[in-house]
Design a protein around this motif. Structure first.
Motif, PDB file in Angstrom:
ATOM      1  N   PHE A   1       0.864  -1.170   0.000  1.00  0.00           N
ATOM      2  CA  PHE A   1       0.000   0.000   0.000  1.00  0.00           C
ATOM      3  C   PHE A   1       0.900   1.219   0.000  1.00  0.00           C
ATOM      4  O   PHE A   1       1.910   1.264   0.706  1.00  0.00           O
TER       5      PHE A   1
ATOM      6  N   ALA B   1      -5.479  -3.557   7.144  1.00  0.00           N
ATOM      7  CA  ALA B   1      -5.486  -4.697   6.221  1.00  0.00           C
ATOM      8  C   ALA B   1      -6.234  -5.858   6.857  1.00  0.00           C
ATOM      9  O   ALA B   1      -6.066  -6.139   8.057  1.00  0.00           O
TER      10      ALA B   1
ATOM     11  N   LEU C   1       2.351  -5.335   2.949  1.00  0.00           N
ATOM     12  CA  LEU C   1       1.284  -5.969   3.722  1.00  0.00           C
ATOM     13  C   LEU C   1       1.461  -7.487   3.754  1.00  0.00           C
ATOM     14  O   LEU C   1       2.128  -8.061   2.889  1.00  0.00           O
TER      15      LEU C   1
ATOM     16  N   THR D   1      -3.423 -10.666   2.914  1.00  0.00           N
ATOM     17  CA  THR D   1      -4.315  -9.505   2.820  1.00  0.00           C
ATOM     18  C   THR D   1      -5.272  -9.656   1.635  1.00  0.00           C
ATOM     19  O   THR D   1      -4.857  -9.950   0.520  1.00  0.00           O
TER      20      THR D   1
ATOM     21  N   ILE E   1      -8.647  -3.784   2.109  1.00  0.00           N
ATOM     22  CA  ILE E   1      -8.061  -2.628   2.797  1.00  0.00           C
ATOM     23  C   ILE E   1      -9.190  -1.648   3.101  1.00  0.00           C
ATOM     24  O   ILE E   1     -10.050  -1.400   2.253  1.00  0.00           O
TER      25      ILE E   1
ATOM     26  N   LEU F   1      -3.001   0.676  -4.091  1.00  0.00           N
ATOM     27  CA  LEU F   1      -2.923  -0.688  -3.583  1.00  0.00           C
ATOM     28  C   LEU F   1      -2.358  -1.528  -4.725  1.00  0.00           C
ATOM     29  O   LEU F   1      -3.016  -1.710  -5.748  1.00  0.00           O
TER      30      LEU F   1
END
Length: 674
Positions: free
Chosen positions: A165, A467, A495, A499, A502, A516
C-alpha cells in the motif's frame, strides 16, 4: 587514519567460489557448485560445510530413479583434498522450499587456512506474474473513507502473492521514483525506446514549472535523456527518418519520425540535441506530404485499423507545432495539413482520431476544435464517478489522455476530475501505464492537469489504513502523513501475503494518490483471444536444448482486425539454461522477425515480429546451453502478445524431462544412477 592513503594489493591463498544461475523455481533441485582454490605449496585437506539453519531448502540425494530422498539435516559437510596451486570442485544438491532470495552459507576449513562465503539464490514461484494496481485520487474537503479489494484468484500459485500500500501527495510521485522502469514490457524498437526518453522530459518540465527543487531527480532524468537520445539515433535512417528496427531491418516510418522530431524539440531545453537531426526528420516528413496536405503513412508499427489518416495527420501536426521556430519555418505545410484534417472531420467518428485532432487543432488555435470536442464529449463513457473514452482497438488510455490534454484548458476542475480519477486508476504501480504510448500521453495529460490547477503538492493529510484477510480478521494497521515537504515521496508499506481487503480513513486538506499494488503468479495458460503457440522442446545431439515455437494470430470470430500490431514473444528458458546468442541470426532470418533480445542474464528470449497475420504461421527455433546443474525443472511459459493491444495475448507452457541422476555427484547418486 593516514593523511596519504595508498593502495595495497592483497591475495588470498585459500578461498572458495560459488557460481549460481539467475534464478530457479521453488521445488526444483539444483546442485550448488563449490570450487576450492589452494595457492599454497602443499596439499590441503578441506572440510566444506553448507549451513541450512534458516530452513529455506532441503538437502537431497537420489533414492531411486523416480524419487529423491530428503535429508533431515541443518548442515551438510563434504571433504576434499586440494593439490597445491590448483582447485577442486564439489556440489551440494538442494531443493528450495520457499519463494525468496535464499541465503547459501558455505565455509571451508583446512589445517592451514579457511574461508566462508554467503551467496543469494533467487527462488521464484512457478507460472507467470500478474501485476495489479488500484489507484485512488483523494481530493479532500472533508474526512473520507474508502475500501479496496485484493482480488487474488484461488488458483494463484501458493506464496507467490506480494501486496503493498502506498501514498504520495503528488500525482508524479511514483513516476519520479521509477523513471527507468515505467513500463513492464521490453522496449527493443525505435518507438518503445522513447519510453526511456520522453517521461524524463516531462518530469524535468514539471519540476521546473512547479518550482520543485530535486537536484538528484533532475540529474537522473538528464542522464536518462542523454542515453535515450544516443540510443534513438541507432534507429535513424540516412534520409532523416526513423523506423522500428533501424535502417537495415525496417522501412522509414512517418509516424515514428514525427514522434521523434517532436520529442527531440522538447528535450533540447534540457540536453544537447543536434538541430540538424530535427531538421532532417522534418525534411523527410515534408517529402511525404501530398498536394492535398495529407502526409503518407509509411513503415509499420500499428495495424491499419489502429490509426486512420485523420488521427495520423493530426499526430504529425503536433510535431510541426511543437515550437514557434519550426511552426514558422513550415507554416505552409502546416496550413495545408490543417485544411486536410478539418475537411475530413465531418465524417470522422473514430474517437482515437478525434482525440488527437482535438489536441492538434487546440495547439494551432483553430476554430474547428469546438466541433471536435462536441463530438468527443458525446462519445464519452460515464459510470460510478468516472469518465473515459473507448474504441475497438483498446487504446482507451491514449484517447482519454489526449482528450484530457485539450479539456484541461476548456473545462473546470469538477468537470475534469472524473477523467483524472479514471486515468489514475489505469496506472501501474511504477507510475507508468500498460504500453509506451499510453505512458507518454498519459503522463503528459496528468502533468498538464497538475500544472494548471496546482492541485498537488500543498496537502496536509493523515491517512490510516487497515489490512484484513478473507475472513475480515485485521492483520495490520498503518498511518501515513502527507505534507508539503514529502509530497513527491512515495511512502510504501508491505502488507501480509494473506491480505484480501483494505479500509482507509483520510483526514485533512488537499489531495493525495493512494495505491494498492499486488502481484501473484498463475500457472495456467491464457484463454484470451488473439494468439496461439505451439511449442516442441527437444535435446539435440550436442546436448543443447532446442525449443521449436510456432506463432499464430487468431482474432475473435467477430473481430475485423486481420493482422496484429507489432507482436512480441517472450520465452522463458528452463532453470539452468541460457540462450545461445550465436544462433540468433537463424531466428532473424525468419520472415516477420525483426529483432531478438534477451533478459534476466540470458534466461529469457524476446522475439519481435513486425506484425502477425491471420492464417499465417511463423515458426522459430531457440537454442540454449545447459550452464547450471538443475533437475526436476518446473514448466516454463512462453507468451505472445500484441504490444499495443494487451487484450490479445496467449501463454503456453513447456517442460523438459530431467532427473537427479543428471546432476548428482559421488555419494549423492546412491546406487540408482549406476
Amino acid at each position: 587514519m593516514t593523511e596519504n592513503p595508498f593502495k595495497i594489493n592483497v591475495f588470498q591463498p585459500f578461498f572458495i567460489d560459488v557460481n549460481l544461475p539467475y534464478s530457479v523455481k521453488r521445488g526444483e533441485v539444483i546442485a550448488i557448485p563449490v570450487i576450492i582454490f589452494n595457492y599454497m605449496d602443499k596439499i590441503l585437506d578441506a572440510e566444506i560445510t553448507i549451513d541450512n539453519t534458516d530452513k529455506e531448502y532441503d538437502f537431497t540425494e537420489v533414492y531411486n530413479e523416480i524419487e529423491e530422498s530428503i535429508l533431515n539435516a541443518q548442515k551438510r559437510m563434504k571433504r576434499v583434498s586440494v593439490p597445491p596451486n590448483s582447485g577442486e570442485s564439489l556440489s551440494f544438491m538442494i531443493r528450495p522450499t520457499v519463494v525468496a532470495d535464499i541465503e547459501l552459507k558455505i565455509n571451508a576449513i583446512s589445517q592451514l587456512a579457511g574461508d566462508a562465503i554467503h551467496k543469494k539464490l533467487k527462488v521464484e514461484a512457478e507460472g507467470v506474474t500478474q501485476y495489479k494496481n488500484q489507484a485512488l485520487f483523494l481530493n479532500l474537503e472533508k474526512p473520507q473513507e474508502a475500501s479496496l479489494e485484493v482480488a487474488i484468484p484461488t488458483e494463484a500459485v501458493k506464496d507467490s502473492e506480494y501486496v503493498e500500500f502506498s501514498v504520495v501527495g503528488d500525482l508524479l510521485g511514483p513516476t519520479v521514483k521509477n523513471l527507468n522502469e515505467l513500463v513492464r514490457k521490453p522496449y527493443g524498437c525505435g518507438e518503445q525506446n522513447m519510453v526511456n526518453f520522453v517521461p524524463n522530459i516531462l518530469v524535468l518540465h514539471y519540476l521546473e514549472a512547479m518550482q520543485i527543487d530535486m537536484p538528484n531527480v533532475a540529474s537522473k532524468a538528464k542522464n536518462f535523456l542523454e542515453i535515450g537520445y544516443q540510443r534513438e539515433l541507432t534507429y535513424k535512417h540516412k534520409n532523416g527518418a526513423y523506423s522500428a528496427f533501424g535502417e537495415d531491418r525496417s522501412t522509414p516510418n512517418t509516424w515514428l519520425t514525427a514522434y521523434v522530431a517532436r520529442s527531440f524539440i522538447q528535450a533540447s531545453k534540457y540536453t544537447t540535441i543536434d538541430e540538424n537531426v530535427i531538421q532532417q526528420a522534418f525534411e523527410f516528413l515534408i517529402a511525404n506530404q501530398e498536394k492535398s496536405g495529407q502526409f503518407k503513412q509509411t513503415g509499420h508499427l500499428f495495424s491499419p485499423t489502429h490509426q486512420n489518416d485523420v488521427g495520423f495527420n493530426a499526430y504529425v501536426l503536433l510535431a510541426f507545432l511543437e515550437s514557434e521556430k519550426y511552426a514558422e519555418v513550415y507554416q505552409k505545410q502546416i496550413e495545408k495539413c490543417l485544411e486536410y484534417v478539418v475537411s475530413q472531420l465531418e465524417n470522422e467518428k473514430d474517437s482515437y482520431a478525434l482525440s488527437i485532432a482535438a489536441t492538434a487543432l487546440h495547439k494551432a488555435n483553430h476554430k474547428a476544435v469546438g466541433v471536435v470536442l462536441e463530438k468527443l464529449q458525446a462519445q464519452a463513457k460515464e459510470e460510478n464517478g468516472f469518465k473515459w473514452w473507448t474504441s475497438a482497438n483498446h487504446n482507451d488510455i491514449e484517447i482519454t489522455a489526449y482528450a484530457l490534454q485539450t479539456l484541461v484548458d476548456t473545462e473546470s476542475t469538477n468537470q475534469i476530475l472524473p477523467i483524472i480519477k479514471w486515468l489514475i486508476g489505469q496506472r501501474n504501480s511504477n507510475g507508468g501505464f500498460d504500453s509506451t504510448q499510453d505512458t507518454v500521453v498519459g503522463l503528459e495529460a496528468l502533468i498538464k492537469f497538475s500544472k494548471k490547477f496546482s492541485i498537488t503538492g500543498n496537502s496536509i493529510m493523515s491517512i490510516t489504513f487497515k489490512a484484513f484477510d478473507d475472513g475480515k480478521k485485521e492483520l495490520s494497521q498503518h498511518r501515513f502523513e502527507v505534507n508539503k515537504d514529502n509530497s513527491l515521496v512515495l511512502q510504501t508499506h508491505v502488507l501480509p501475503k494473506s491480505t484480501r481487503s483494505i479500509s482507509l480513513e483520510a483526514d485533512g486538506v488537499g489531495s493525495s494518490l493512494i495505491q494498492l499494488s499486488y502481484q501473484y503468479n498463475l500457472a495456467t495458460k491464457d484463454d484470451r483471444p488473439g494468439f496461439k503457440l505451439d511449442i516442441k522442446p527437444k535435446i539435440l545431439p550436442s546436448q543443447q536444448l532446442q525449443i521449436n515455437i510456432c506463432a499464430n494470430y487468431q482474432p475473435a470470430v467477430d473481430d475485423e482486425i486481420k493482422e496484429s500490431n507489432m507482436a512480441v514473444m517472450e520465452v522463458a528458458l528452463p532453470s539452468g539454461y541460457i540462450a545461445d546468442n550465436e544462433k540468433f541470426n537463424d531466428i532473424l532470418a525468419v520472415e516477420r522477425v525483426q529483432r531478438v533480445d534477451t533478459e534476466n542474464s540470458n534466461t529469457k528470449v524476446i522475439v519481435y515480429f513486425d506484425t502477425l497475420v491471420e492464417g499465417e504461421q511463423v515458426c522459430v527455433a531457440i537454442v540454449a546451453d545447459k550452464a547450471f546443474a538443475v533437475a526436476k525443472q518446473k514448466p516454463v511459459p512462453a507468451t505472445l502478445y500484441d504490444y499495443y493491444n494487451s487484450v490479445y495475448r496467449g501463454t503456453e507452457y513447456y517442460q523438459i524431462e530431467s532427473s537427479l541422476c543428471d546432476i548428482c555427484e559421488g555419494s549423492d547418486c546412491g546406487t540408482a544412477c549406476k
